[in-house]
Design a protein around this motif. Structure first.
Motif, short mmCIF file in Angstrom:
data_model
loop_
_atom_site.label_atom_id
_atom_site.label_comp_id
_atom_site.label_asym_id
_atom_site.label_seq_id
_atom_site.Cartn_x
_atom_site.Cartn_y
_atom_site.Cartn_z
N VAL A 261 8.18 -25.57 -14.60
CA VAL A 261 7.86 -25.41 -16.03
C VAL A 261 6.35 -25.55 -16.26
O VAL A 261 5.78 -24.84 -17.08
N GLY A 262 5.71 -26.42 -15.52
CA GLY A 262 4.27 -26.61 -15.63
C GLY A 262 3.45 -25.71 -14.73
O GLY A 262 2.23 -25.83 -14.68
N GLY A 263 4.10 -24.82 -13.99
CA GLY A 263 3.39 -23.86 -13.16
C GLY A 263 3.44 -24.14 -11.67
O GLY A 263 2.89 -23.37 -10.89
N SER A 264 4.08 -25.21 -11.25
CA SER A 264 4.15 -25.54 -9.83
C SER A 264 4.89 -24.45 -9.05
O SER A 264 6.02 -24.08 -9.40
N GLY A 265 4.26 -23.93 -8.01
CA GLY A 265 4.88 -22.94 -7.15
C GLY A 265 4.84 -21.52 -7.66
O GLY A 265 5.39 -20.61 -7.03
N ILE A 266 4.21 -21.28 -8.80
CA ILE A 266 4.17 -19.93 -9.37
C ILE A 266 3.00 -19.15 -8.79
O ILE A 266 1.86 -19.59 -8.81
N GLU A 267 3.31 -17.96 -8.28
CA GLU A 267 2.33 -17.02 -7.77
C GLU A 267 2.63 -15.66 -8.38
O GLU A 267 3.73 -15.45 -8.90
N ALA A 268 1.70 -14.74 -8.32
CA ALA A 268 1.95 -13.39 -8.79
C ALA A 268 3.07 -12.77 -7.96
O ALA A 268 3.14 -13.00 -6.75
N GLY A 269 3.95 -12.03 -8.60
CA GLY A 269 5.04 -11.36 -7.89
C GLY A 269 6.28 -11.21 -8.73
O GLY A 269 6.25 -11.43 -9.95
N GLU A 270 7.37 -10.82 -8.08
CA GLU A 270 8.64 -10.64 -8.77
C GLU A 270 9.50 -11.88 -8.65
O GLU A 270 9.51 -12.54 -7.61
N TYR A 271 10.25 -12.15 -9.73
CA TYR A 271 11.08 -13.35 -9.81
C TYR A 271 12.47 -12.97 -10.30
O TYR A 271 12.67 -11.94 -10.95
N GLU A 272 13.42 -13.85 -10.00
CA GLU A 272 14.77 -13.71 -10.53
C GLU A 272 15.28 -15.09 -10.89
O GLU A 272 15.18 -16.03 -10.10
N VAL A 273 15.81 -15.20 -12.10
CA VAL A 273 16.49 -16.43 -12.52
C VAL A 273 17.98 -16.12 -12.50
O VAL A 273 18.42 -15.07 -13.00
N ARG A 274 18.76 -17.01 -11.90
CA ARG A 274 20.21 -16.85 -11.83
C ARG A 274 20.87 -17.94 -12.67
O ARG A 274 20.69 -19.12 -12.42
N PHE A 275 21.64 -17.50 -13.65
CA PHE A 275 22.36 -18.41 -14.54
C PHE A 275 23.84 -18.41 -14.10
O PHE A 275 24.51 -17.39 -14.19
N HIS A 276 24.34 -19.54 -13.66
CA HIS A 276 25.69 -19.66 -13.11
C HIS A 276 26.70 -19.92 -14.24
O HIS A 276 27.20 -21.03 -14.41
N ALA B 230 24.63 -14.53 -14.04
CA ALA B 230 23.81 -13.59 -14.80
C ALA B 230 22.38 -13.64 -14.27
O ALA B 230 21.69 -14.63 -14.44
N PRO B 231 21.93 -12.56 -13.59
CA PRO B 231 20.57 -12.54 -13.06
C PRO B 231 19.59 -11.94 -14.07
O PRO B 231 19.97 -11.11 -14.91
N PHE B 232 18.35 -12.37 -14.00
CA PHE B 232 17.29 -11.82 -14.85
C PHE B 232 16.05 -11.67 -13.98
O PHE B 232 15.53 -12.67 -13.48
N ARG B 233 15.61 -10.43 -13.77
CA ARG B 233 14.44 -10.16 -12.92
C ARG B 233 13.24 -9.80 -13.77
O ARG B 233 13.37 -9.07 -14.76
N PHE B 234 12.09 -10.29 -13.34
CA PHE B 234 10.85 -10.01 -14.07
C PHE B 234 9.67 -10.16 -13.13
O PHE B 234 9.78 -10.69 -12.03
N ARG B 235 8.52 -9.69 -13.58
CA ARG B 235 7.30 -9.73 -12.79
C ARG B 235 6.28 -10.62 -13.48
O ARG B 235 6.12 -10.57 -14.70
N ILE B 236 5.57 -11.41 -12.66
CA ILE B 236 4.45 -12.20 -13.14
C ILE B 236 3.19 -11.65 -12.49
O ILE B 236 3.10 -11.60 -11.26
N GLU B 237 2.26 -11.21 -13.32
CA GLU B 237 0.98 -10.73 -12.82
C GLU B 237 -0.12 -11.74 -13.09
O GLU B 237 -1.01 -11.93 -12.27
N GLU B 238 -0.07 -12.38 -14.25
CA GLU B 238 -1.08 -13.37 -14.63
C GLU B 238 -0.44 -14.76 -14.55
O GLU B 238 0.33 -15.14 -15.43
#
Length: 113
Positions: free
Chosen positions: A51-66, A83-91
């Motif tokens: 939540v505070g940015g730990s481990g975040i790098e530019a790239g594609e991500y997926e959150v999986r809601f069980h 329920a998957p949700f894919r998105f890209r982080i550039e900044e």
């Protein structure tokens, strides 16, 4: 808040935060790597260093809601499993808030403010 991924989920069929819903956050490239996993608290939010940015790098991500697990043991089975949700982080300095509203039959998820 600068950087990070936050999640807020509400079961709209009950009108309550999704306490106990298990979520996973994966960075999907270059190699799939789970960077966070946990259950949402009583406020329907994930309490994790991501939540505070730990481990975040530019790239594609997926959150999986069980969601199937969330509704297991209740009245009626869930139509949805994960329920998957894919998105890209550039900044990486931008914060990505993902509010989710769901029932056992469907969901709405978007990038919030």
């Amino acid at each position: 808040m600068a950087g990070g991924i936050s999640i807020h989920a509400v079961d709209v069929s009950s009108g309550r935060p999704a306490q106990g819903l298990r979520v996973e956050i994966w960075r999907t490239e270059p190699v799939a790597t789970r960077i966070a996993e946990g259950r949402l608290g009583s406020n329907g939010q994930l309490d994790d260093p991501v939540v505070g940015g730990s481990g975040i790098e530019a790239g594609e991500y997926e959150v999986r809601f069980h969601l199937g697990e969330f509704f297991a043991g209740g009245a009626g089975a869930s139509f949805l499993t994960v329920a998957p949700f894919r998105f890209r982080i550039e900044e990486v300095d931008e914060h990505f808030h993902l509010p989710m509203k769901f029932t056992r039959w469907g969901y709405s998820l978007f990038r919030g403010a």
